[in-house]
Design a protein around this motif. Sequence first.
Motif, PDB file in Angstrom:
ATOM      1  N   ASN A 291       0.736  -1.273  -0.674  1.00  0.00           N
ATOM      2  CA  ASN A 291      -0.175   0.147  -0.232  1.00  0.00           C
ATOM      3  C   ASN A 291       1.143   1.438   0.053  1.00  0.00           C
ATOM      4  OD1 ASN A 291      -3.607  -0.609   0.522  1.00  0.00           O
ATOM      5  ND2 ASN A 291      -1.549  -1.977   1.676  1.00  0.00           N
ATOM      6  N   TYR A 299      -3.463   3.401  -3.376  1.00  0.00           N
ATOM      7  CA  TYR A 299      -4.689   2.525  -3.403  1.00  0.00           C
ATOM      8  C   TYR A 299      -5.637   4.192  -3.410  1.00  0.00           C
ATOM      9  CZ  TYR A 299      -3.081  -1.570  -4.091  1.00  0.00           C
ATOM     10  OH  TYR A 299      -2.624  -2.743  -4.457  1.00  0.00           O
ATOM     11  N   ARG A 300      -6.607   4.647  -3.954  1.00  0.00           N
ATOM     12  CA  ARG A 300      -7.503   5.631  -4.222  1.00  0.00           C
ATOM     13  C   ARG A 300      -9.137   4.896  -4.631  1.00  0.00           C
ATOM     14  NH1 ARG A 300      -6.109  10.326  -2.424  1.00  0.00           N
ATOM     15  NH2 ARG A 300      -8.095  11.094  -2.993  1.00  0.00           N
ATOM     16  N   THR A 302     -13.134   5.246  -5.228  1.00  0.00           N
ATOM     17  CA  THR A 302     -14.482   5.478  -5.439  1.00  0.00           C
ATOM     18  C   THR A 302     -15.699   4.795  -4.991  1.00  0.00           C
ATOM     19  OG1 THR A 302     -13.413   5.843  -7.118  1.00  0.00           O
ATOM     20  CG2 THR A 302     -15.713   6.644  -7.126  1.00  0.00           C
ATOM     21  N   ILE A 316     -11.824  -0.121  -7.100  1.00  0.00           N
ATOM     22  CA  ILE A 316     -10.282   0.307  -6.567  1.00  0.00           C
ATOM     23  C   ILE A 316      -9.984   0.715  -7.552  1.00  0.00           C
ATOM     24  CG2 ILE A 316      -8.306   0.165  -4.609  1.00  0.00           C
ATOM     25  CD1 ILE A 316     -10.657  -0.847  -3.372  1.00  0.00           C
ATOM     26  N   PHE A 336     -10.004   2.923   5.769  1.00  0.00           N
ATOM     27  CA  PHE A 336     -10.198   4.768   5.220  1.00  0.00           C
ATOM     28  C   PHE A 336      -9.780   5.740   6.815  1.00  0.00           C
ATOM     29  CE2 PHE A 336     -13.039   1.442   2.778  1.00  0.00           C
ATOM     30  CZ  PHE A 336     -12.877   2.888   0.898  1.00  0.00           C
ATOM     31  N   THR A 338      -9.476   8.619   6.406  1.00  0.00           N
ATOM     32  CA  THR A 338     -10.199   9.830   6.717  1.00  0.00           C
ATOM     33  C   THR A 338     -11.528   9.972   6.738  1.00  0.00           C
ATOM     34  OG1 THR A 338     -10.717   9.862   3.761  1.00  0.00           O
ATOM     35  CG2 THR A 338      -8.460  10.782   4.453  1.00  0.00           C
ATOM     36  N   THR A 395     -13.915  10.240  -4.258  1.00  0.00           N
ATOM     37  CA  THR A 395     -12.608   9.648  -3.827  1.00  0.00           C
ATOM     38  C   THR A 395     -12.180   9.488  -2.755  1.00  0.00           C
ATOM     39  OG1 THR A 395     -12.157   9.109  -5.915  1.00  0.00           O
ATOM     40  CG2 THR A 395     -10.712   9.059  -5.331  1.00  0.00           C
ATOM     41  N   TYR A 396     -11.268   8.307  -2.003  1.00  0.00           N
ATOM     42  CA  TYR A 396     -10.936   8.424  -0.770  1.00  0.00           C
ATOM     43  C   TYR A 396      -9.845   7.590  -0.198  1.00  0.00           C
ATOM     44  CZ  TYR A 396     -15.439   9.378   1.381  1.00  0.00           C
ATOM     45  OH  TYR A 396     -16.814  10.119   1.460  1.00  0.00           O
ATOM     46  N   PRO A 397      -8.273   7.585   0.093  1.00  0.00           N
ATOM     47  CA  PRO A 397      -8.045   6.965  -0.033  1.00  0.00           C
ATOM     48  C   PRO A 397      -7.658   5.764   0.617  1.00  0.00           C
ATOM     49  CG  PRO A 397      -6.849   8.766   1.419  1.00  0.00           C
ATOM     50  CD  PRO A 397      -8.270   9.300   0.272  1.00  0.00           C
ATOM     51  N   VAL A 398      -7.117   4.933   0.477  1.00  0.00           N
ATOM     52  CA  VAL A 398      -7.583   3.126   1.077  1.00  0.00           C
ATOM     53  C   VAL A 398      -6.205   2.438   1.691  1.00  0.00           C
ATOM     54  CG1 VAL A 398      -8.195   2.296  -0.825  1.00  0.00           C
ATOM     55  CG2 VAL A 398      -9.215   1.345   1.243  1.00  0.00           C
TER      56      VAL A 398
END
Length: 581
Positions: A291, A299-300, A302, A316, A336, A338, A395-398
């Motif tokens: 990662n 990875y990000r 949606t 992803i 996630f 955030t 969209t978030y960082p994962v």
Amino acid sequence: MADYNFANMGQGRFNPDGSPRPGYLAKMYWAVIGAFLGAAFILHICDFVLGMQRKRIGNARPKFTLARLLATFTSIARVLTYPTPTFLQRYPGFVYFPSLGRMLLVLCYWCLLIGLFFYRNPINDSSKWLAASYRAAWLSIAQLPLIILLSVKRLSVISIVTGSTSSVSLNFFHRWVARGLLFTTTLHMFYTMRYYASFKFLVSELQTNIIPRRGLASWCILAWIVLVTTIRPIRHYAFELFFANHVISVIAFFIAVLKHTPSYTHVYIWIALGLYIADVALRWFLILLNNISRSGLNYRATVSVMQDQKALSIEIPMTSIRLLNWKPGQFVRLSFPTVAPFMAHPFTISSLPEDNKSLFVIRVKSGFTKRMLKKTLLIGADLEKYDDNAVKAATYPVIIDGPYGGPSRAWNQFDTVLSIVCGTGATYGVAVLRDVLRNTGTVRTLRLCWIVRNYNDIITFRDHLERILKSCEICASDLSVLIQVFVSDTSTIPSNEQSEFDGFLAQHAEFIMIIPGKPVIRDLIRDVLDRAGGETGIATCGTKTLTGAIKNDVAYFLDARGAHTGSDAQGCWVHSEQFEL
């Protein structure tokens, strides 16, 4: 457990009176556990060889005597272990009983603990009470490595040996072995208290001796873990709270046990701690390797909100150099940072590795998923693709941890594959279908039974259905493929083609059937087994009630039709996936 001279009594393995020394009793415990795992490993290897043979001979009935005996044995074992008695299923919403197979293994395990405790141990007077206390203490210490082995993620030796990769099964036995630990520690405490006889003497001992106080603290922490915080309502409705408490409580328990027990018993404790630390270290090493790069997270994701705001779709892209590889039916744990820092939740991957992206469809419940829904609705961009049933996306960082789980057998080794799933369990069902379609092997019949509440739930999986239909167009002509979608809320089914999606379903009516109402599971299984010319594999993902009904019906038909004694259908294997915490 105080360091009395009793621990050094006896010569070799046994005391002068012929009873086993407490330390040797712990070795006897692991001898039995090792023998069981060894037998399970042999059966796993035989089952693997039989599967390879069936692929080679086209799933015809095995010609070799040993193969026929193994097929007969496994089929009879399924008849005996799959079902759950109907009188135990009267109140599924209040209490759920596992299958006979699981109950039998738990019963055998508890019989092992009780048998070892009373083996050559006549507790007929007060002089035997301290000996009984020590027996229970050693049995308690010996169980710690097994509890850890049933909980680890990457160093799952039990999964490798037995072939059972189901996290649900491992967690089930993890909890019951922990209850066995609470049972033996209670015996240890009970006979220690009886040894002190007088209540005043017991209170005085607790006040003047720190060892009994540490023992009482250990027992209280264990009781808190087993009896209070791990009950299903807390695990199901407050997972974040459960997880944090579980980690803290387990650390406190191990510290208390190390302080309470003498050094010559610590070998089992250090083995357990070593396994756990090694597993955590390996898991985090792989997480960081997969990662993290110089530019940050690889990875990000949606996240799209479905129109009814009851489900989320997660996509992803696998753009990292270190591509994630998985098998159909496996799951990963997504975190996630955030949205919910330090928390990871398991989700089944509905796509295949060649899609170059991981796809997930999850039902919104409490906790993390509800938090994700609210944040996406707040910051997400509006979507105009209403045909895809999505209204907002963000969209978030994962961080991806996995993959884990999956079936222990390849689906293309069966003659018939039936997948029965509920709601978003289709993520598992469509992965199984696509896996078979890309490599049919010996499969002649492929069938998906999908149970949904609302007609619009189908729209979420349009992309998946399109991929399945494209695969059907190029697959062998002798392969029969059928997708049956049962819509329980019949009022949501349109009376005519009202959208592009309705037209899409109408164009592929030969493969996809929309059926109002709920299916009769027994009739579905009867129809499939009656048509099967070889072994049948059933993949299911849904509620415990659904899984129990499927296994009951399979056991009934195998027994009634005599499949294990020579009919064309060589039995039926069921694999279930659930994420019930």
